[in-house]
Each structure stands twice: as structure tokens, then as C-alpha cells.
Design an enzyme around this catalytic site. Structure first.
Site, mmCIF file in Angstrom:
data_model
loop_
_atom_site.group_PDB
_atom_site.id
_atom_site.type_symbol
_atom_site.label_atom_id
_atom_site.label_comp_id
_atom_site.label_asym_id
_atom_site.label_seq_id
_atom_site.Cartn_x
_atom_site.Cartn_y
_atom_site.Cartn_z
ATOM 1 N N ASP A 289 -6.578 9.682 -4.402
ATOM 2 C CA ASP A 289 -5.453 10.707 -4.046
ATOM 3 C C ASP A 289 -3.853 9.633 -3.789
ATOM 4 O O ASP A 289 -3.060 10.256 -2.817
ATOM 5 C CB ASP A 289 -5.652 11.736 -2.454
ATOM 6 C CG ASP A 289 -5.968 10.496 -1.111
ATOM 7 O OD1 ASP A 289 -6.282 9.921 -1.277
ATOM 8 O OD2 ASP A 289 -6.429 11.047 -0.459
ATOM 9 N N LYS B 200 -0.752 6.876 4.462
ATOM 10 C CA LYS B 200 -0.667 5.872 4.099
ATOM 11 C C LYS B 200 -0.459 5.991 2.359
ATOM 12 O O LYS B 200 -0.320 7.617 2.068
ATOM 13 C CB LYS B 200 -1.956 5.854 4.141
ATOM 14 C CG LYS B 200 -2.951 5.779 3.953
ATOM 15 C CD LYS B 200 -4.433 5.381 4.150
ATOM 16 C CE LYS B 200 -5.550 6.426 3.401
ATOM 17 N NZ LYS B 200 -6.113 6.430 4.995
ATOM 18 N N ASP C 33 -6.493 5.074 -4.967
ATOM 19 C CA ASP C 33 -7.813 5.247 -5.173
ATOM 20 C C ASP C 33 -8.016 6.971 -5.199
ATOM 21 O O ASP C 33 -6.766 7.377 -6.185
ATOM 22 C CB ASP C 33 -8.301 5.726 -3.663
ATOM 23 C CG ASP C 33 -7.420 6.614 -2.397
ATOM 24 O OD1 ASP C 33 -6.301 6.643 -2.750
ATOM 25 O OD2 ASP C 33 -7.896 6.975 -1.419
ATOM 26 N N SER D 163 -10.053 12.210 -1.250
ATOM 27 C CA SER D 163 -10.505 11.139 -0.457
ATOM 28 C C SER D 163 -10.266 9.912 -2.501
ATOM 29 O O SER D 163 -10.592 10.519 -3.111
ATOM 30 C CB SER D 163 -9.678 10.392 0.184
ATOM 31 O OG SER D 163 -9.672 8.542 0.252
ATOM 32 N N HIS D 164 -11.225 8.919 -1.753
ATOM 33 C CA HIS D 164 -11.820 7.703 -2.753
ATOM 34 C C HIS D 164 -13.279 7.965 -2.937
ATOM 35 O O HIS D 164 -14.125 7.446 -3.687
ATOM 36 C CB HIS D 164 -12.208 6.699 -1.665
ATOM 37 C CG HIS D 164 -13.062 6.542 -0.312
ATOM 38 N ND1 HIS D 164 -12.111 7.609 0.253
ATOM 39 C CD2 HIS D 164 -13.923 6.966 -0.102
ATOM 40 C CE1 HIS D 164 -12.379 7.272 1.225
ATOM 41 N NE2 HIS D 164 -14.151 6.925 1.357
ATOM 42 N N ASP E 45 -3.685 7.211 -1.683
ATOM 43 C CA ASP E 45 -3.218 6.561 -0.848
ATOM 44 C C ASP E 45 -3.558 5.097 0.026
ATOM 45 O O ASP E 45 -2.870 4.681 0.899
ATOM 46 C CB ASP E 45 -3.169 7.529 0.952
ATOM 47 C CG ASP E 45 -4.531 8.236 1.071
ATOM 48 O OD1 ASP E 45 -5.540 7.711 0.278
ATOM 49 O OD2 ASP E 45 -5.374 9.368 1.712
ATOM 50 N N ARG E 46 -4.640 4.702 -1.169
ATOM 51 C CA ARG E 46 -5.098 3.840 -0.683
ATOM 52 C C ARG E 46 -4.735 2.542 -1.280
ATOM 53 O O ARG E 46 -4.413 3.361 -2.505
ATOM 54 C CB ARG E 46 -6.808 4.095 -0.148
ATOM 55 C CG ARG E 46 -7.468 4.671 0.825
ATOM 56 C CD ARG E 46 -9.209 4.169 0.433
ATOM 57 N NE ARG E 46 -9.063 5.088 2.178
ATOM 58 C CZ ARG E 46 -10.166 4.935 2.263
ATOM 59 N NH1 ARG E 46 -11.096 3.699 2.219
ATOM 60 N NH2 ARG E 46 -11.164 5.814 3.459
HETATM 61 C C1 G1P Z 1 -12.015 6.471 6.645
HETATM 62 C C2 G1P Z 1 -11.378 5.044 6.537
HETATM 63 C C3 G1P Z 1 -10.436 5.346 7.983
HETATM 64 C C4 G1P Z 1 -9.496 6.373 7.084
HETATM 65 C C5 G1P Z 1 -10.109 7.844 6.312
HETATM 66 C C6 G1P Z 1 -9.658 8.348 5.824
HETATM 67 O O1 G1P Z 1 -12.882 7.576 7.528
HETATM 68 O O2 G1P Z 1 -13.150 4.808 7.330
HETATM 69 O O3 G1P Z 1 -9.974 4.378 7.865
HETATM 70 O O4 G1P Z 1 -8.232 6.961 7.743
HETATM 71 O O5 G1P Z 1 -11.516 7.467 6.431
HETATM 72 O O6 G1P Z 1 -8.638 8.555 4.545
HETATM 73 P P1 G1P Z 1 -14.342 6.975 7.844
HETATM 74 O O7 G1P Z 1 -15.545 7.536 7.495
HETATM 75 O O8 G1P Z 1 -14.426 4.951 8.383
HETATM 76 O O9 G1P Z 1 -14.103 8.250 9.508
HETATM 77 ZN ZN ZN Z 2 -7.586 8.619 0.445
#
Ligand code: G1P
Ligand code: ZN
Length: 536
Positions: free
Chosen positions: A279, A376, A277, A113-114, A281-282
Site C-alpha cells: 500500500d 508513514k 510495500d 499492507s505488505h 507506506d513502507r
Molecule cells: C507491523 C509492524 C508495525 C506496523 C504495522 C502496520 O505490526 O511491526 O510497526 O505499524 O505492522 O504496518 P505488528 O505485526 O508488529 O503488530
Molecule cells: Zn503498508
């Protein structure tokens, strides 16, 4: 077909977190590590024989190599077909869409992800089920159980495939179909939004900047914004995906996307700016002079979604993760539709979307989406905002102020303390849980538990909620996606009614609440931190 069975010793700690298995890239690159997790996943879903799988990722370091391994293992397991994004690329929402559109049995999405990418950064892999959404806890638990007892994995003695060549080829008895990652996703967007109205808005001189942060959304944003919608070239910034995201942190928030924020805060900044981000989705939404918090964005989108053709019939309900502000609840109440509070993580929205109980969903962590896929979706949120702006012909700042004047404002911020000693972090949470006498000004403290209204499954220990007598709320929870020590997230919110003071500085408005949390938990003192690492 040359199926090879290789012995393997289980690896510790292959427990899927909030969003699949996330580890340092070098951990994933150890001999057999990826293979063990993939085999555990295949075993947990009853094997892949005869199945169709979608495979793709955000293009980070090790993405392409991991896909080759996964394809050989899927072929060895007897999978019928693998649908793979060209060059191994698929944004998470595009993968979700492909699984649904093609009636696939599931998909493997490679992303952290990010989190930054590179050999010394992060890698991740998650399994999505046939509705296109992240595997529910029942499946991730089964995967984890498999990782503990695994003794062998199956692969194919075969050379790497050319992931750049569109079309079908064979790998053992499995068909590998390489598809353009953008085409089907772009077609889906066109069914949801009034592209004509957005095209007119852009042709009329409304200016947009979209920061793809050197990650997967570059090709999607270029094709849709600059291609179909006619935005000028240069609208998409950092639009070429790279394995290390230009050595950046592909996290669309005011810290990691600071250049974009600075641009939009300047006098001659664009009318609208957004970022996505790693991938895809954000999303982060900005207008000239304003940052829209993800919680507010969900509420504004819920209040205005009917202006887009795909949602003209109205919404069934709105769901938000527990730490997300309660702004969307106020909209749902006014619309007379359902509102749902779920644990953190998109997987908890799946059942609500499948059952038609919720149409829009959102998380404070820059995640917004709808029932069009089961993830998302960053670009979707951007396009819905643009559709609303095109219809309302007002600025982002005006739409936001109008929203607060109608519903009131939930001042909101998240403070993260990263790489905290795990023992200290757990002790802070345990002490809160054990607290029996509440200090003055605090009405209730509870540990959030969720009973899924569709399948009745129960998820406990989803974060500590602190309710203050004046209506403010703080939430503490430990991150389930971090790869180093513990990350403590403190979510802060304070509501002010429509007639209250609506335009204060957020951190100033929340300062007394921050102090109250410190008095209660001693978090800064116990972790030895003067301030959070990240404030969103
Ligand atoms: C974090 C975000 C959450 C999101 C997840 C995946 O998870 O807070 O909202 O769904 O990344 O993108 P966390 O690190 O808080 O468990
Ligand atoms: Zn992501």
C-alpha cells in the site's frame, strides 16, 4: 433511492489490530462479513449522513469489489460525497493526503499492507479519521463493540459503478468523485523537496532503482521519478499493480526484495535503490554495497532533514515506536528537540503530529514519515533521501558511516517467529512478565505502557523490554497484524560509541544478545524452532 436494510448475525473476531481488520481474503468474502465491519465502522463514528469519505486501496484481490459494497453502504447511510481513487487505487499516504486536503470526514483504506494478496492470501480494511491518520484506539474499540451487537446493515439496491471513469457521478443522493490517485500526492511532494536538485543529481548520472513490488506505488514512482524528475525509463521495477502482486510478498525487506538487494550489492549496482510495500507506506533504503536499517534511516533523515526545503525550518521533535532502535533519540538530543517513544503502530503518532510536538516519525518495520500526512510514506522517504544525497554529494555508504562516526552505531535486527502456537507464545510473554528474579547481566525487565502526552490516554501491555547491564536492549512482542497463529517478534539492539567498532556484521555483532534472550526465555526450545522465519 432504494435503501435496503438487511438483517445480520454478528461475526466473531472483527477486532481491529495494529492497522485495521486483517483477515484471509476468503473470510472477508463470506456473505455479510465485509458489510458487518463497514456498518460497525459507520455506527461507531455516529453514522455517515452528510459526510465526505475518501475510499481506495492497494489494488489487491477483492479491492474493487469491496469498494463497490462500501460505496453502496455509504450512499445508503446518507453520505454526501465519496472521493475514490481511479480503478479503486490509492496508496495509504495518498489517501491520508486526500482526506486532509479535501477536508474529508474520514476514509476507508483497503489493504493488508505488505501481506500477500489473492483469494487465498490476505485482505484488510481500516478507517482513518479526519486528520488523515488511522483511527485511534477509542474509535477502534467502538468499532469492535459495534461488531458484537450489530443486527442489520443498510445498503442500496444499485448496480456497480465504473471506477475507471474520472469525474463525478451519482449513487443515490451521494456524489461519487473518481480522482487520479497520483496528482495531488505528487503536488504535495513537490512542495517538500528540491526537485531541481534531485533532477540535477539524476541528470549527472546518479543511478536509481525503485522496486514497486507489483503493488500500488508503481504509478506514483513512474510519474514522479521517471516523469517529473527525469530518471530514465526502467528506473521503476515491477511498476504495474497486480491483484496478487505478481504472486510475491510485497514487503520491502532484504528477504522479500532480494533481487533488488542483490543488484545493489554488486559492483556495477545502482548508486541508490529503494522498495515500497503493498500500500505504499513502507520503504527500504539501500545504497551501493549497503542496506540502511529503518532505525538508522530515521536517524539519518532526522539529522539531515533541514537540507530539504520542506524541513529547512528545523524539526519540532522526532518520534519512534518503542521497538525501533534508539539511534534517533541520539540525534534529537544533539539537536535539542523532543524525542518520543510510542507503542507500535502509526496511530500513536497522530496526536504528536497534530500537536506539533513531532515532525518526523519512524518504526523499525520500514515505516518513516512526517507531518505532511498522518501515515508513514514510502516514496516520501525515498525523495527525502534523494534530496539529501543531492545536497551532500556523498554516497549512501559514506553518509551512513559519517553518521555512525558522529553518533555511534546501534547494531539492530528483528527476528520473527511466525505461526507459533498462540498458547505457547502467550506463555512465553506471561513468564517474562512474571519474572521477579533477574539473571546476572540484566538490569530491568518491564512491560511497556504509554501515556499519550496530548490526550492522556494510556495503552498498556505494548511489549516486554529487557534492558541489559551493558546498555544492550531486547524487546519481545506479539504481532497485531498476523492472520495465522501468533508471530513473536524479537527486537535486538546493541550500541557502540563513535570510537568503537562500527562496521561489524550485524548478526555477528548481535549473536551474544540472541543467546542471552534464549537463555532467558527458552523461546527456540519452547517453540521448537531452530531459527527465526524472518530476520530484518
Ligand atoms: C507491523 C509492524 C508495525 C506496523 C504495522 C502496520 O505490526 O511491526 O510497526 O505499524 O505492522 O504496518 P505488528 O505485526 O508488529 O503488530
Ligand atoms: Zn503498508
Amino acid at each position: 433511492m432504494d435503501v435496503v436494510t438487511k438483517p445480520i448475525t454478528p461475526f466473531d473476531g472483527q477486532k481491529p489490530g495494529t492497522s485495521g481488520l486483517r483477515k484471509k481474503t476468503r473470510v472477508f468474502m463470506q456473505p455479510g462479513y465485509l458489510e458487518a465491519f463497514v456498518q460497525a465502522t459507520f455506527n461507531a463514528i455516529g453514522g455517515v449522513a452528510g459526510k465526505t469519505l475518501v475510499v481506495g486501496g492497494d489494488g489487491r484481490y477483492f479491492n474493487a469489489e469491496a469498494i463497490q459494497t462500501i460505496l453502496r453502504m455509504a450512499a445508503a447511510g446518507g453520505a454526501a460525497r465519496a472521493i475514490v481513487g481511479q480503478n479503486g487505487l490509492l496508496s495509504t499516504p495518498a489517501a491520508s493526503n486526500l482526506i486532509r486536503q479535501r477536508g474529508a470526514d474520514g476514509g476507508l483504506i483497503l489493504s493488508a499492507s505488505h501481506n500477500p494478496g489473492g483469494i487465498d492470501e490476505d485482505f484488510g480494511l481500516k478507517y482513518n479519521i479526519s486528520n488523515g491518520g488511522p483511527a485511534p484506539e477509542s474509535v477502534t474499540t467502538a468499532i469492535f463493540d459495534q461488531t458484537k451487537t450489530l443486527s442489520e446493515y443498510k445498503t442500496l439496491a444499485a448496480a456497480d459503478l465504473d471506477l475507471s471513469a474520472l469525474g463525478e457521478s451519482g449513487l443515490g443522493t451521494m456524489v461519487v468523485e473518481i480522482v487520479d490517485p497520483v496528482t495531488d500526492y505528487a503536488a504535495l511532494m513537490e512542495t517538500l523537496f528540491d526537485f531541481g536538485a534531485i533532477r540535477d543529481l539524476l541528470a549527472g548520472g546518479f543511478t536509481v532503482k525503485f522496486d514497486a513490488m507489483h503493488a500500488v506505488t508503481g504509478p506514483y514512482a513512474k510519474a514522479i521519478l521517471e516523469g517529473t524528475l527525469g530518471a530514465p525509463e526502467g528506473t521503476v521495477l515491477n511498476g504495474t499493480p497486480s491483484v496478487d502482486f505478481g504472486k510475491g510478498h510485497p514487503d520491502p525487506n532484504p528477504i522479500w526484495a532480494k533481487p533488488l538487494v542483490d543488484m545493489v550489492m554488486s559492483e556495477d549496482g545502482p548508486d541508490f535503490a529503494a522498495a515500497s510495500d503493498g500500500d505504499g507506506d513502507r520503504n527500504m533504503i539501500l545504497g551501493r554495497g549497503v542496506y540502511v536499517t529503518p532505525s538508522d534511516s530515521l536517524a539519518v533523515l532526522a539529522a539531515n532533514a533541514h537540507l530539504a526545503p520542506g524541513y529547512a525550518r528545523g524539526l519540532a521533535g522526532v518520534a519512534r515506536s518503542m521497538p525501533t532502535s534508539r539511534a534517533s533519540d541520539r540525534v534529537a538530543a544533539k539537536l535539542g528537540i523532543g524525542s518520543y517513544e510510542t507503542p507500535t503502530g502509526w496511530k500513536f503518532f497522530g496526536n504528536l503530529l497534530d500537536a506539533g510536538k513531532a515532525t518526523l516519525c519512524g518504526e523499525e518495520s520500514a515505516g518513516t514519515g512526517s507531518d505532511h500526512v498522518r501515515e508513514k510514506d514510502g516514496l516520501w522517504a525515498v525523495l527525502l533521501w534523494l534530496n539529501i544525497l543531492a545536497v551532500r554529494k556523498a554516497s549512501v555508504a559514506d553518509i551512513l558511516l559519517d553518521h555512525w562516526q558522529t553518533y555511534g552505531r546501534d547494531y539492530y535486527s528483528r527476528h520473527d517467529y511466525e505461526a507459533v502456537d498462540t498458547g505457547i507464545a502467550n506463555a512465553i510473554m506471561d513468564d517474562l512478565k512474571a519474572m521477579t528474579e533477574l539473571p546476572a547481566g540484566i538490569e530491568k525487565i518491564d512491560s511497556f505502557a504509554y501515556t499519550d502526552p496530548v490526550d492522556g490516554s494510556v495503552s498498556e501491555n505494548q511489549g516486554m523490554r529487557i534492558f541489559f547491564a551493558d546498555g544492550a536492549r531486547a524487546v519481545l512482542r506479539l504481532s497485531g497484524t498476523g492472520t495465522e497463529g501468533a508471530t513473536i517478534r524479537v527486537y535486538l539492539e546493541r550500541y557502540v560509541g563513535p570510537d568503537g567498532s562500527l562496521t561489524e556484521d550485524t548478526q555477528a555483532a548481535l549473536a551474544p544478545l540472541v543467546q542471552a534472550v534464549e537463555n532467558l526465555t527458552g523461546l527456540k526450545a519452547r517453540t521448537g524452532r531452530a531459527a527465526p522465519d524472518v530476520m530484518t
